[in-house]
Design a protein around this motif. Structure first.
Motif, short mmCIF file in Angstrom:
data_model
loop_
_atom_site.label_atom_id
_atom_site.label_comp_id
_atom_site.label_asym_id
_atom_site.label_seq_id
_atom_site.Cartn_x
_atom_site.Cartn_y
_atom_site.Cartn_z
N GLY A 66 -10.32 -6.70 11.68
CA GLY A 66 -9.69 -6.65 12.78
C GLY A 66 -10.18 -7.88 13.87
O GLY A 66 -9.43 -7.61 15.42
N SER A 67 -11.62 -7.83 14.36
CA SER A 67 -12.52 -9.04 14.67
C SER A 67 -12.18 -10.81 14.52
O SER A 67 -13.12 -10.90 14.97
CB SER A 67 -13.58 -8.70 15.09
N TYR A 68 -11.40 -10.66 13.52
CA TYR A 68 -11.92 -12.08 12.60
C TYR A 68 -12.73 -12.77 12.10
O TYR A 68 -13.40 -13.62 12.44
CB TYR A 68 -10.78 -13.15 13.27
N SER A 69 -13.75 -11.10 12.38
CA SER A 69 -15.09 -11.82 11.33
C SER A 69 -15.28 -12.48 10.16
O SER A 69 -15.74 -12.76 9.48
CB SER A 69 -16.11 -10.65 11.74
N VAL A 70 -13.63 -11.93 9.53
CA VAL A 70 -14.10 -12.83 8.60
C VAL A 70 -14.14 -13.99 8.09
O VAL A 70 -14.35 -15.32 7.72
CB VAL A 70 -12.60 -12.03 7.37
N MET A 71 -13.08 -14.81 9.08
CA MET A 71 -12.39 -16.30 9.24
C MET A 71 -13.70 -16.76 9.62
O MET A 71 -13.92 -18.37 9.04
CB MET A 71 -11.91 -16.03 10.50
N GLY A 72 -15.07 -16.50 10.09
CA GLY A 72 -16.58 -16.97 10.53
C GLY A 72 -17.36 -16.94 9.15
O GLY A 72 -18.72 -17.72 9.37
N LEU A 73 -16.88 -16.30 8.33
CA LEU A 73 -17.68 -16.05 6.87
C LEU A 73 -17.98 -17.46 6.06
O LEU A 73 -19.61 -18.11 5.82
CB LEU A 73 -17.79 -15.14 6.20
N ALA A 74 -17.03 -18.36 6.06
CA ALA A 74 -17.79 -19.23 5.60
C ALA A 74 -18.96 -20.22 6.09
O ALA A 74 -19.43 -21.01 5.86
CB ALA A 74 -16.29 -20.47 5.36
N ASP A 75 -18.69 -20.51 7.70
CA ASP A 75 -19.07 -21.21 8.83
C ASP A 75 -20.20 -20.67 8.50
O ASP A 75 -21.51 -21.46 8.79
CB ASP A 75 -18.76 -21.59 10.13
N LEU A 76 -21.16 -18.96 8.20
CA LEU A 76 -22.10 -18.09 7.75
C LEU A 76 -23.17 -19.25 6.65
O LEU A 76 -24.14 -19.39 7.13
CB LEU A 76 -21.66 -16.63 8.79
N GLN A 77 -21.98 -18.74 6.25
CA GLN A 77 -22.70 -18.94 4.37
C GLN A 77 -22.62 -20.96 4.15
O GLN A 77 -23.83 -20.85 4.43
CB GLN A 77 -21.53 -19.25 3.12
N ASN A 78 -22.07 -21.67 4.91
CA ASN A 78 -22.87 -22.90 5.25
C ASN A 78 -23.95 -23.16 6.04
O ASN A 78 -25.00 -23.96 5.31
CB ASN A 78 -21.70 -24.01 5.82
N GLU A 79 -24.37 -22.36 6.72
CA GLU A 79 -25.78 -22.84 8.30
C GLU A 79 -26.92 -21.64 7.24
O GLU A 79 -27.45 -22.15 6.60
CB GLU A 79 -25.02 -21.44 9.17
N ILE A 80 -26.74 -20.77 6.56
CA ILE A 80 -27.23 -20.39 5.49
C ILE A 80 -28.04 -21.04 4.35
O ILE A 80 -28.82 -21.37 3.85
CB ILE A 80 -26.59 -18.72 5.05
#
Length: 259
Positions: free
Chosen positions: A151-165
């Motif tokens: 509900g907080s759109y946190s899913v949308m940022g997971l690709a960016d998070l994966q790129n950073e990791i």
């Protein structure tokens, strides 16, 4: 051996700080382990929860800029109680991203290294956005826990998070592991719950990790504990959500072999 856990999802409202608070409280006061908690979020909500009105005497900004000597030992950190120590957040952290001398992503890891042996576990509450601090966070960590509230759109940022990791793994920390995905603040028994679970499986494929067995469902007790400024265990120990967090922590720390 000390394990460093980073709690991170750069989208706000996903339960990152709440998760960090409950995990640190469990480690220090239920498992009775010497615990260091580090607040990397300039908003300082975790710091306020553990220190209340007490003045921040040992903060992350000063720790990174001044690099205390190993001879200071545990006095380099602010004592909350017998088992819990912290590096708090101050508004000075907002200025770190504008400092050219903070480009070194290994700064936090190198500053912590002489002191890690003092603690059984280190919990780092991450940033609400990807910043220079994020690279430092991942470079210093052994395991990453990713809270997610669709509900907080946190899913949308997971690709960016994966790129950073992936970047940090390649450049600085090849052994960094995503420990698991935590579904947090989910509405129970709704039509959306099944869709959320399916979405989580897709996210796990993206991040090459698992979904933790324990899901934190929405309850006003979480907000009430935040307003009171104390961990849920201290606010309402008998409530089901505290039991869920306890089981979650057992799941998280299973590999530590704590008894």
């Amino acid at each position: 051996m000390t394990t460093v856990y980073a709690i991170e999802n750069q989208k706000g409202g996903c339960g990152k700080t709440t998760t960090s608070i409950q995990i640190a409280d469990y480690a220090a006061h239920v498992a009775n382990k010497k615990t260091l908690v580090i607040d990397v979020d300039p908003s300082g909500n975790l710091t306020k929860t553990f220190l209340g009105t007490e003045v921040v005497k040992r903060d992350l900004f000063t720790f990174l800029m001044n690099r205390p000597k190993s001879t200071e030992g545990i006095d380099a950190f602010q004592k909350v109680d017998e088992n819990l120590y912290m590096l708090g957040s101050t508004k000075q952290l907002n200025g770190i991203n504008m400092q050219s001398d903070f480009d070194a992503p290994l700064m936090l890891r190198e500053a912590l290294e002489p002191f890690k042996w003092l603690f059984d576990v280190i919990i780092i509450d991450g940033c609400p956005e990807i910043t220079q601090l994020t690279h430092n966070l991942f470079a210093a960590a052994d395991k990453v826990i990713v809270p997610m509230n669709p509900g907080s759109y946190s899913v949308m940022g997971l690709a960016d998070l994966q790129n950073e990791i992936s970047f940090v793994r390649k450049m600085y920390n090849p052994n960094l592991k995503i420990h698991g995905l935590l579904l947090s603040n989910i509405d129970k028994n709704t039509k959306a719950e099944q869709a959320i679970n399916e979405m989580a499986k897709t996210c796990c494929d993206l991040l090459d990790t698992k979904v933790f067995d324990n899901t934190v469902y929405h309850t006003t007790v979480i907000n009430d504990a935040q307003i009171a400024g104390i961990p849920i265990r201290k606010y309402k120990k008998s409530h089901k959500v505290n039991m869920v967090y306890t089981e979650l922590c057992n799941e998280i720390f299973k590999e530590e072999g704590w008894k």
